[in-house]
Design an enzyme around this catalytic site. Sequence first.
Site, PDB file in Angstrom:
ATOM      1  N   LYS A  83       0.834  -1.199   0.000  1.00 10.57           N
ATOM      2  CA  LYS A  83       0.000   0.000   0.000  1.00 10.57           C
ATOM      3  C   LYS A  83       0.870   1.252   0.000  1.00 10.57           C
ATOM      4  CE  LYS A  83      -1.262   1.862   3.653  1.00 10.57           C
ATOM      5  NZ  LYS A  83      -0.928   2.986   4.562  1.00 10.57           N
TER       6      LYS A  83
ATOM      7  N   ARG B 122       2.536   6.004  -3.076  1.00 12.90           N
ATOM      8  CA  ARG B 122       3.633   6.890  -3.457  1.00 12.90           C
ATOM      9  C   ARG B 122       3.834   6.856  -4.969  1.00 12.90           C
ATOM     10  NH1 ARG B 122       4.298   5.600   1.688  1.00 12.90           N
ATOM     11  NH2 ARG B 122       5.562   6.880   3.109  1.00 12.90           N
TER      12      ARG B 122
ATOM     13  N   GLY C  66      -4.611   7.577   5.722  1.00  6.21           N
ATOM     14  CA  GLY C  66      -3.626   8.586   6.086  1.00  6.21           C
ATOM     15  C   GLY C  66      -2.821   9.071   4.905  1.00  6.21           C
TER      16      GLY C  66
ATOM     17  N   SER D 183       3.206  11.551  12.810  1.00  8.40           N
ATOM     18  CA  SER D 183       3.180  10.726  11.601  1.00  8.40           C
ATOM     19  C   SER D 183       4.309  11.119  10.662  1.00  8.40           C
ATOM     20  CB  SER D 183       1.848  10.890  10.864  1.00  8.40           C
ATOM     21  OG  SER D 183       1.870  10.171   9.647  1.00  8.40           O
ATOM     22  N   SER D 184       5.050  10.119  10.190  1.00  6.16           N
ATOM     23  CA  SER D 184       6.087  10.376   9.188  1.00  6.16           C
ATOM     24  C   SER D 184       5.474  10.819   7.872  1.00  6.16           C
ATOM     25  CB  SER D 184       6.918   9.109   8.967  1.00  6.16           C
ATOM     26  OG  SER D 184       6.126   8.073   8.407  1.00  6.16           O
ATOM     27  N   GLN D 185       4.178  10.577   7.674  1.00  7.55           N
ATOM     28  CA  GLN D 185       3.523  10.952   6.421  1.00  7.55           C
ATOM     29  C   GLN D 185       3.491  12.460   6.208  1.00  7.55           C
ATOM     30  OE1 GLN D 185      -0.270   8.997   6.709  1.00  7.55           O
ATOM     31  NE2 GLN D 185       0.557   6.981   6.229  1.00  7.55           N
TER      32      GLN D 185
ATOM     33  N   GLU E  83       3.610  -0.350  12.529  1.00  3.91           N
ATOM     34  CA  GLU E  83       2.458  -0.944  11.869  1.00  3.91           C
ATOM     35  C   GLU E  83       2.241  -2.399  12.268  1.00  3.91           C
ATOM     36  OE1 GLU E  83       4.915   0.588  10.418  1.00  3.91           O
ATOM     37  OE2 GLU E  83       4.152   2.272   9.251  1.00  3.91           O
TER      38      GLU E  83
ATOM     39  N   LYS F  91      -9.337  -2.379   3.584  1.00  2.57           N
ATOM     40  CA  LYS F  91      -8.651  -1.083   3.503  1.00  2.57           C
ATOM     41  C   LYS F  91      -7.274  -1.229   2.870  1.00  2.57           C
ATOM     42  CE  LYS F  91      -7.609   2.872   6.499  1.00  2.57           C
ATOM     43  NZ  LYS F  91      -6.248   3.175   6.059  1.00  2.57           N
TER      44      LYS F  91
END
Length: 449
Positions: free
Chosen positions: A32, A37, A100, A174-176, A331, A429
């Site tokens: 995912k 990305r 996210g 969050s690293s996002q 995760e 998901k």
Amino acid sequence: MNGIREPGAAPHWPAPVAAGPVRASLRLPGSKSMTNRALVLAALADGPSIVTNPLRARDTLLMAEALTALGASLEDDPAEWRVSPGWTTSDARVNVGNAGTVMRFVPPVAALTDAAVEFHGDPRASQRPIGPIIDGLRQIGAVIDDGGRGAIPFTVRGTGSLAGGVVTVDASASSQFVSGLLLAAPRYDKGLEVRHRGPRAPSAPHIAMTVQMLRDAGADVETAAQDTSGGPAGESAWPDTWIVRPGVIGSGKISVEADLVNSAPFLAAALVTGGTVTILGWPATTSQPAGLILDMFTRMGAACELTAGGLTVTGSGAISGITADLSDVSEISPVLTALAALADSPSVLTGIGHQRLQETDRLAALAREINALGGSVTELADGLRIHPGPLRARGVFASYDDHRLVMAAAVLGLAVPGVEVENAATVGKTFPEFTGLWAAMLATQESAP
């Protein structure tokens, strides 16, 4: 949406009990993290791109729909997605669901459109952190209407370009936040320098994945770390500053690897049953946190062997408790918590406080559901303490519309008869094939003597 159930009421899934050691070989769907990305990079590229082995799941379909709303086009083929860049000049709406990556990767792209782009999503999405992305984009000239909430829903009012420059964010939730800004950065007029200032960002390997994929697409990315000499023992030297120079994102083929995070429940099955599971196509080198995943399972008692065909994990039937900082591989914490509840000694899992802000408050949910089985899980400021003991099913195991909770319940169900999982379909998901692949794995188990 391609037959994938949205969160909501669904029949309870009876988690299968293991009758003996599993003996299975399986192939995981695409990552995912890499798929989403790849889709963003393809939508920003200088020409059409092909994304091979993409994951088809709710999160990635939401990403595809979001980028299409912004003007890109996507052709769906069974083995690949063909993505052509483009820009809308009409106002658009983006449904982030509860993904996210969509809520944090798409706004920096929307700022490049010449349109007003409204972001909305599932009820839980409005409770998840998004403020650092909104603030970061404002620092470089983006106009965003959020009613002062720093949360979904909000509207990005694109003007066709964005200046870029220097952005300071706190990515400790969050690293996002970093990855989302980096992915669009080559298309900003001055590029971007992203500085993380705050407690250590979780899931740092996912930022490294973003950097590697940008470089593979031809972007000029430089990373730097503050001097941590004299800091706390064991403090990570992961970068906290990223410089992306303006330039072209190259088109071409982007290959998506198998999702190694989603291997966790299957590796756990080898430990719980004293069996053997082979993950076919496990990459020899990867930007995914493969080494960290295998280290955790090895410490809990697994024997891991990587060959040309894949990764084979064997369990002895004994599970060791561990004390571990999961900051870089959070995760898999729900599956490791389930394993720890079945272990022969206590465990303390830390570095996962940010998991309270995921699809659900995972720490509270894990403690509540495992304790309802008779377990002993205590929440800590930054993690969980697990004291194993006899477990038995006492009702429905709630999933909280969280795919990782379904996977944790499946692991527990191997050893605890009668675990009924609420709305297991929410696993769609990120892994629509999960329950089918789980059943296929258990069909290979040996009968108990």
